[in-house]
Design a protein around this motif. Sequence first.
Motif, PDB file in Angstrom:
ATOM      1  N   ASP A 138     139.891 -93.925 -12.185  1.00  0.00           N
ATOM      2  CA  ASP A 138     139.785 -92.862 -11.179  1.00  0.00           C
ATOM      3  C   ASP A 138     140.636 -93.250  -9.987  1.00  0.00           C
ATOM      4  OD1 ASP A 138     137.836 -94.065  -8.966  1.00  0.00           O
ATOM      5  OD2 ASP A 138     137.017 -94.595 -10.935  1.00  0.00           O
ATOM      6  N   PHE A 139     141.163 -92.252  -9.318  1.00  0.00           N
ATOM      7  CA  PHE A 139     142.013 -92.481  -8.146  1.00  0.00           C
ATOM      8  C   PHE A 139     142.143 -91.168  -7.390  1.00  0.00           C
ATOM      9  CE2 PHE A 139     144.512 -91.929 -12.002  1.00  0.00           C
ATOM     10  CZ  PHE A 139     145.328 -90.837 -11.701  1.00  0.00           C
ATOM     11  N   HIS A 140     142.844 -91.187  -6.269  1.00  0.00           N
ATOM     12  CA  HIS A 140     143.049 -89.989  -5.449  1.00  0.00           C
ATOM     13  C   HIS A 140     144.545 -89.772  -5.258  1.00  0.00           C
ATOM     14  CE1 HIS A 140     138.958 -91.324  -4.483  1.00  0.00           C
ATOM     15  NE2 HIS A 140     138.701 -90.064  -4.163  1.00  0.00           N
ATOM     16  N   ILE A 141     144.942 -88.504  -5.164  1.00  0.00           N
ATOM     17  CA  ILE A 141     146.359 -88.184  -4.999  1.00  0.00           C
ATOM     18  C   ILE A 141     146.565 -87.245  -3.820  1.00  0.00           C
ATOM     19  CG2 ILE A 141     146.968 -88.546  -7.430  1.00  0.00           C
ATOM     20  CD1 ILE A 141     146.802 -85.530  -7.848  1.00  0.00           C
ATOM     21  N   ASP A 142     147.779 -87.329  -3.242  1.00  0.00           N
ATOM     22  CA  ASP A 142     148.125 -86.434  -2.143  1.00  0.00           C
ATOM     23  C   ASP A 142     148.876 -85.222  -2.686  1.00  0.00           C
ATOM     24  OD1 ASP A 142     150.706 -87.256  -2.700  1.00  0.00           O
ATOM     25  OD2 ASP A 142     151.029 -88.271  -0.786  1.00  0.00           O
ATOM     26  N   ILE A 143     149.495 -84.455  -1.830  1.00  0.00           N
ATOM     27  CA  ILE A 143     150.169 -83.226  -2.254  1.00  0.00           C
ATOM     28  C   ILE A 143     151.288 -83.507  -3.244  1.00  0.00           C
ATOM     29  CG2 ILE A 143     151.781 -83.243  -0.301  1.00  0.00           C
ATOM     30  CD1 ILE A 143     151.590 -80.184  -0.243  1.00  0.00           C
ATOM     31  N   SER A 144     151.888 -84.690  -3.169  1.00  0.00           N
ATOM     32  CA  SER A 144     152.993 -85.039  -4.066  1.00  0.00           C
ATOM     33  C   SER A 144     152.530 -85.745  -5.334  1.00  0.00           C
ATOM     34  CB  SER A 144     153.995 -85.939  -3.338  1.00  0.00           C
ATOM     35  OG  SER A 144     153.455 -87.247  -3.161  1.00  0.00           O
ATOM     36  N   GLY A 145     151.222 -86.004  -5.442  1.00  0.00           N
ATOM     37  CA  GLY A 145     150.721 -86.745  -6.591  1.00  0.00           C
ATOM     38  C   GLY A 145     150.729 -88.246  -6.376  1.00  0.00           C
ATOM     39  N   TYR A 146     151.156 -88.670  -5.196  1.00  0.00           N
ATOM     40  CA  TYR A 146     151.128 -90.105  -4.886  1.00  0.00           C
ATOM     41  C   TYR A 146     149.694 -90.564  -4.677  1.00  0.00           C
ATOM     42  CZ  TYR A 146     151.172 -94.311  -2.022  1.00  0.00           C
ATOM     43  OH  TYR A 146     150.910 -95.559  -1.520  1.00  0.00           O
ATOM     44  N   SER A 147     149.357 -91.720  -5.238  1.00  0.00           N
ATOM     45  CA  SER A 147     148.019 -92.289  -5.089  1.00  0.00           C
ATOM     46  C   SER A 147     148.097 -93.648  -4.404  1.00  0.00           C
ATOM     47  CB  SER A 147     147.349 -92.457  -6.460  1.00  0.00           C
ATOM     48  OG  SER A 147     146.195 -93.271  -6.359  1.00  0.00           O
ATOM     49  N   PRO A 148     147.388 -93.848  -3.283  1.00  0.00           N
ATOM     50  CA  PRO A 148     147.400 -95.168  -2.638  1.00  0.00           C
ATOM     51  C   PRO A 148     146.805 -96.243  -3.536  1.00  0.00           C
ATOM     52  CG  PRO A 148     145.775 -93.710  -1.599  1.00  0.00           C
ATOM     53  CD  PRO A 148     146.594 -92.866  -2.518  1.00  0.00           C
ATOM     54  N   GLU A 149     145.830 -95.867  -4.380  1.00  0.00           N
ATOM     55  CA  GLU A 149     145.241 -96.851  -5.297  1.00  0.00           C
ATOM     56  C   GLU A 149     146.256 -97.302  -6.343  1.00  0.00           C
ATOM     57  OE1 GLU A 149     141.625 -93.935  -4.642  1.00  0.00           O
ATOM     58  OE2 GLU A 149     143.817 -93.798  -4.684  1.00  0.00           O
ATOM     59  N   ILE A 150     147.028 -96.363  -6.861  1.00  0.00           N
ATOM     60  CA  ILE A 150     148.046 -96.717  -7.854  1.00  0.00           C
ATOM     61  C   ILE A 150     149.181 -97.504  -7.193  1.00  0.00           C
ATOM     62  CG2 ILE A 150     149.765 -95.792  -9.460  1.00  0.00           C
ATOM     63  CD1 ILE A 150     147.876 -93.501 -10.041  1.00  0.00           C
ATOM     64  N   GLY A 151     149.515 -97.132  -5.965  1.00  0.00           N
ATOM     65  CA  GLY A 151     150.524 -97.889  -5.225  1.00  0.00           C
ATOM     66  C   GLY A 151     150.119 -99.342  -5.086  1.00  0.00           C
ATOM     67  N   HIS A 152     148.825 -99.561  -4.807  1.00  0.00           N
ATOM     68  CA  HIS A 152     148.307-100.924  -4.701  1.00  0.00           C
ATOM     69  C   HIS A 152     148.321-101.613  -6.068  1.00  0.00           C
ATOM     70  CE1 HIS A 152     145.920-104.267  -3.159  1.00  0.00           C
ATOM     71  NE2 HIS A 152     145.101-104.119  -4.197  1.00  0.00           N
ATOM     72  N   GLU A 153     147.940-100.870  -7.111  1.00  0.00           N
ATOM     73  CA  GLU A 153     147.923-101.436  -8.463  1.00  0.00           C
ATOM     74  C   GLU A 153     149.319-101.864  -8.910  1.00  0.00           C
ATOM     75  OE1 GLU A 153     146.854 -99.936 -13.038  1.00  0.00           O
ATOM     76  OE2 GLU A 153     147.429 -98.520 -11.465  1.00  0.00           O
ATOM     77  N   LEU A 154     150.318-101.033  -8.638  1.00  0.00           N
ATOM     78  CA  LEU A 154     151.689-101.317  -9.057  1.00  0.00           C
ATOM     79  C   LEU A 154     152.441-102.188  -8.058  1.00  0.00           C
ATOM     80  CD1 LEU A 154     152.743 -97.757 -10.323  1.00  0.00           C
ATOM     81  CD2 LEU A 154     151.878 -99.671 -11.682  1.00  0.00           C
ATOM     82  N   ASP A 155     151.792-102.465  -6.921  1.00  0.00           N
ATOM     83  CA  ASP A 155     152.435-103.204  -5.829  1.00  0.00           C
ATOM     84  C   ASP A 155     153.743-102.522  -5.421  1.00  0.00           C
ATOM     85  OD1 ASP A 155     152.676-105.195  -3.917  1.00  0.00           O
ATOM     86  OD2 ASP A 155     153.773-106.552  -5.252  1.00  0.00           O
ATOM     87  N   ASP A 156     153.678-101.199  -5.341  1.00  0.00           N
ATOM     88  CA  ASP A 156     154.863-100.413  -5.008  1.00  0.00           C
ATOM     89  C   ASP A 156     154.419 -99.096  -4.377  1.00  0.00           C
ATOM     90  OD1 ASP A 156     157.279 -99.161  -4.779  1.00  0.00           O
ATOM     91  OD2 ASP A 156     157.663 -98.981  -6.934  1.00  0.00           O
ATOM     92  N   ASP A 157     154.429 -99.042  -3.053  1.00  0.00           N
ATOM     93  CA  ASP A 157     154.020 -97.818  -2.365  1.00  0.00           C
ATOM     94  C   ASP A 157     155.064 -96.710  -2.488  1.00  0.00           C
ATOM     95  OD1 ASP A 157     151.590 -98.830  -1.528  1.00  0.00           O
ATOM     96  OD2 ASP A 157     152.422 -99.682   0.309  1.00  0.00           O
ATOM     97  N   LEU A 158     156.253 -97.043  -2.989  1.00  0.00           N
ATOM     98  CA  LEU A 158     157.313 -96.043  -3.162  1.00  0.00           C
ATOM     99  C   LEU A 158     157.556 -95.739  -4.633  1.00  0.00           C
ATOM    100  CD1 LEU A 158     159.911 -97.300  -0.499  1.00  0.00           C
ATOM    101  CD2 LEU A 158     158.281 -95.432  -0.268  1.00  0.00           C
ATOM    102  N   TYR A 159     156.497 -95.841  -5.455  1.00  0.00           N
ATOM    103  CA  TYR A 159     156.702 -95.632  -6.882  1.00  0.00           C
ATOM    104  C   TYR A 159     157.095 -94.195  -7.218  1.00  0.00           C
ATOM    105  CZ  TYR A 159     151.961 -93.570  -7.443  1.00  0.00           C
ATOM    106  OH  TYR A 159     150.844 -92.777  -7.370  1.00  0.00           O
ATOM    107  N   LEU A 160     156.823 -93.248  -6.325  1.00  0.00           N
ATOM    108  CA  LEU A 160     157.297 -91.875  -6.498  1.00  0.00           C
ATOM    109  C   LEU A 160     158.361 -91.492  -5.470  1.00  0.00           C
ATOM    110  CD1 LEU A 160     154.096 -89.752  -7.339  1.00  0.00           C
ATOM    111  CD2 LEU A 160     155.940 -90.441  -8.886  1.00  0.00           C
ATOM    112  N   ASN A 161     158.863 -92.469  -4.743  1.00  0.00           N
ATOM    113  CA  ASN A 161     159.807 -92.163  -3.657  1.00  0.00           C
ATOM    114  C   ASN A 161     160.799 -93.308  -3.501  1.00  0.00           C
ATOM    115  OD1 ASN A 161     160.928 -90.694  -1.563  1.00  0.00           O
ATOM    116  ND2 ASN A 161     159.453 -91.379  -0.040  1.00  0.00           N
ATOM    117  N   HIS A 162     161.487 -93.623  -4.579  1.00  0.00           N
ATOM    118  CA  HIS A 162     162.398 -94.754  -4.591  1.00  0.00           C
ATOM    119  C   HIS A 162     163.447 -94.640  -3.490  1.00  0.00           C
ATOM    120  CE1 HIS A 162     164.682 -98.119  -6.139  1.00  0.00           C
ATOM    121  NE2 HIS A 162     165.771 -97.359  -6.182  1.00  0.00           N
ATOM    122  N   ALA A 163     163.605 -95.722  -2.728  1.00  0.00           N
ATOM    123  CA  ALA A 163     164.569 -95.797  -1.627  1.00  0.00           C
ATOM    124  C   ALA A 163     164.269 -94.811  -0.501  1.00  0.00           C
ATOM    125  CB  ALA A 163     165.999 -95.585  -2.129  1.00  0.00           C
TER     126      ALA A 163
END
Length: 445
Positions: free
Chosen positions: A42-67
């Motif tokens: 389970d996780f939460h997403i914003d308007i773009s589908g970005y999830s802070p929990e997944i960002g933490h899991e992947l150690d990448d807060d820009l996993y949907l916003n490269h560069a």
Amino acid sequence: MKHLIERGLMFGNLVEVSSPVLIERYNRALRHLTGRETKLKDFHIDISGYSPEIGHELDDDLYLNHAGVNRQFILLTTEQKTAPLLDAKFSTSRGILRQFIEQNEAQLFALTARDAVAGELVNSIYDASTPARLMDIGRIRVEADTTEGTVKQAARLGKMINQFKRGDDAWFDDVLIADMITLAKKTGDVTRNPVKLKTSSFEQRSFWTSHFGGLYVFRDIQREGVISTGDINELGNIPIENVFSLSSRNQIAAFLEANDLVEPIIDARGIDAAAILRQKMDFVLVDVAATMEEQVTALTRPALRQFARRYISLLPEEFHGLAALLRWAEDNGAWPRITSDHPAYFYTLRSKPHADRDLVNMLLSELSPLDIRQLFICHKELFYKSYAGWSEQKKKFVAEFLDREYQVDKVAAREALFGHEDKMEEPSAEDIIQMVGPWGAVRRT
């Protein structure tokens, strides 16, 4: 940040994803866009589908916003349109995503009933290596489809149907008919229920970006300009004549006035200017009281006056300037001369109604950081950064105040602060009849 999170002032209004079906769809879209997936249940997403929990899991807060450019997005539901956009790199991104969802809501509702919609906000650059590159951004195009390519296949099927209807020998083309049947099984009846998303393209001439320490770019006005929160000497060559640092108060004031972007709060229509000035003074008082480790929770007007008397020698010029303006407004006091050199100057302004209204109010909030309400509404990234450095007493007071005075009725609070935002569309025929009657305007002879 616990006080903000508990009151829904941070990570508030995110969309919860806990259904195995939705998680599987999200992973399909995530693999489609990035080649990665989440193992979270389970996780939460914003308007773009970005999830802070997944960002933490992947150690990448820009996993949907490269560069930090060309933001990708994942839509599981049209309910995402009311969610915030976390870690925004451009001030326009959330508005573009929301408009795209609203313009295609019926189609997206049907598509997300069976699959996730994945897409990208495409502009003309793929990296932001220099500030000059950011000036090449002129228009953002939204590209989206399901992970199975339903929209693309529907367009292909539509062309096949036209070919079948118009071709002289199409009835005998077994291959064409077989391909149409195969595609129709995936897309449904596109003649009765067209699966087509409106091609959405949005201008991005003026915007704020977090790149290079923070830049306010104004290009859709007569005198273009860039205002940097960092060292302008490190920006290099920018193809815009006016480039200012945030500390260049006189130049910024002249720039805003020359382009007719701001107006004094005291002259603005549709707001209680005195109440706004008094509230801004309260915020300054709270900042001083919190610095002196006073108890600043559940403050009353008498308690605030007591703080003012106790710490009169510590109150900054922002407070005294606003107080002088309030005396003029309420008690017929002398007109205070508050120039752009005065620390209170930008506290006394708001944006005029125009296309860059939100951007100007965002800039004004950074130039008047002690007004925590405007900072929270107009510049959340800076608000959260500032909040992290405050005392525990001030954090608690600010969270309680925003929850009590803003969170309860956001629309009314924004209208009280910035005034009513007039509609920009042309009046309808019914509106005109209401104004001048069914026979038109009566002329005087």
